[in-house]
Scaffold this motif. Structure first.
Motif: not given
Ligand code: BTX
Length: 324
Positions: A130-135, A209-216, A224-232, A240-243
């Motif tokens: 999804a847009k704006g949420t991951g790497v 590489i797909g990293i879940n970063v700021n999803q809720q 996916l709700q029971s198998i996926a998580t995100s750093l946030a 911060n994704r760029a960092e």
């Protein structure tokens, strides 16, 4: 552009300092008016710059974007990410990287997107991006190694991502062979390694590489709700994704150099220190059927060894693993 690259490199090198228009103009070889134009462009992209008479410019805040500029500011690698192709929306960064791979772009070139509408995992499974949420990015490497060793790069990348996540969040993810990175048993990252080869010679390795970063949680579809998580979700704070991308580049570049110099063994040791499946009872779902037994470890080539109840040891090259 190269001017833009030089400008951001200067701000990176003199972190937090004011740089005068004249200094920047001399450094990048253009007029002060051109410098000013570049500064205005950065502002339009969401950078906050402070300008003080007689002192110059200073970057106060960078936006949470994953554009080439954003990644470039603060980047200290010398191979990975020297060329960055940013797209706001793409089908899949893998596809673009494959095209670039054939065009002989420099090793370390990266394709990154803010959103993928056709992101893919292994066996063409969809990867939710999804847009704006991951790497969502693909990195092109050109190691001169024999073809059968290419899967080692998936394991190497997993180690780099685990370390980078640790650097940025202090979370401690684990690796599930071969390509899942989990936190509290849920998937936070997927890695997809694809090859371009001629005869038995590697032309390019495309590491997705797909990293879940700021999803809720509610950002994920129900399945996916029971198998996926995100750093946030795990950290309870925005990341911060760029960092994070910079940290991945830095870790990857170091491990890759180590690998080219010393081979897979040091990588294997690191990988094992982060792995969760080793020593446990697992089920491996392969294309030719399921195997259950104990995961003994990985071979020096990164192949999974599974001992079944009869004591026979199987080498597993490709599978989905279920623990327990
Ligand atoms: P994989 O085949 O191991 O995992 C795919 C499975 O993971 C899916 O079937 C689904 O169950 C689950 N899944 C899908 N999306 C997510 C998500 N966002 N978080 C957690 N689980 C999910 C893993 O494949 C390799 C994924 C690589 C993705 C990168 S993103 C940049 C590059 N471009 C591209 O199209 N793929 C790679």
């Amino acid at each position: 552009s190269t001017l833009r690259k030089k400008l951001l490199d200067a701000f990176t090198e003199h972190e937090g300092e004011y740089l005068s228009g004249q200094y920047l103009a001399d450094l990048i070889g253009c007029s002060r008016t051109a410098v000013w134009k570049h500064i205005e462009d950065l502002r339009h992209e969401g950078f906050e710059l402070e300008a003080i008479r007689r002192k110059g410019y200073r970057i106060v805040k960078a936006p949470d974007l994953v554009t080439a500029n954003e990644i470039r500011l603060g980047l200290k690698t010398s191979i990975i990410g020297q060329e960055i192709h940013y797209h706001e929306t793409v089908d899949s960064t893998q596809k673009i990287a494959h095209r670039l791979g054939f065009e002989n772009v420099p090793e370390g070139t990266v394709v990154v997107a803010d959103e993928q509408v056709g992101g893919r995992g292994r066996m063409n499974r969809p990867w939710h991006s999804a847009k704006g949420t991951g790497v969502w990015m693909s990195i092109i490497l050109r190691p001169s190694i024999p073809l059968p060793k290419a899967p080692q790069l998936t394991l190497l990348t997993a180690v780099a991502v685990v370390q980078a996540i640790g650097d940025c969040t202090e979370l401690e993810p684990h690796i599930k062979w071969p390509n899942d990175i989990l936190i509290n048993g849920k998937k936070v990252t997927g890695i997809l390694t694809e090859l371009q080869a001629e005869a038995d010679q590697i032309h390019s390795v495309i590491i997705g590489i797909g990293i879940n970063v700021n999803q809720q949680k509610s950002d994920y579809p129900p399945e996916l709700q029971s198998i996926a998580t995100s750093l946030a979700i795990e950290k309870g704070e925005f990341v911060n994704r760029a960092e994070l991308i910079q940290a991945v580049f830095t870790r990857l570049e170091k491990l890759y150099a180590l690998y080219l110099e010393k081979g897979f063994l040091p990588i294997k040791l690191l990988w094992e220190s982060y792995a969760i499946s080793i020593g446990k009872k697992i089920t491996a779902r392969t294309l030719s059927g399921n195997l259950t037994g104990k995961a003994l470890g990985i071979t020096d080539d990164g192949v999974l060894m599974l001992e079944d109840d009869q004591g026979t040891i199987h080498q597993i090259y490709s599978a989905d693993i279920e623990i327990g």
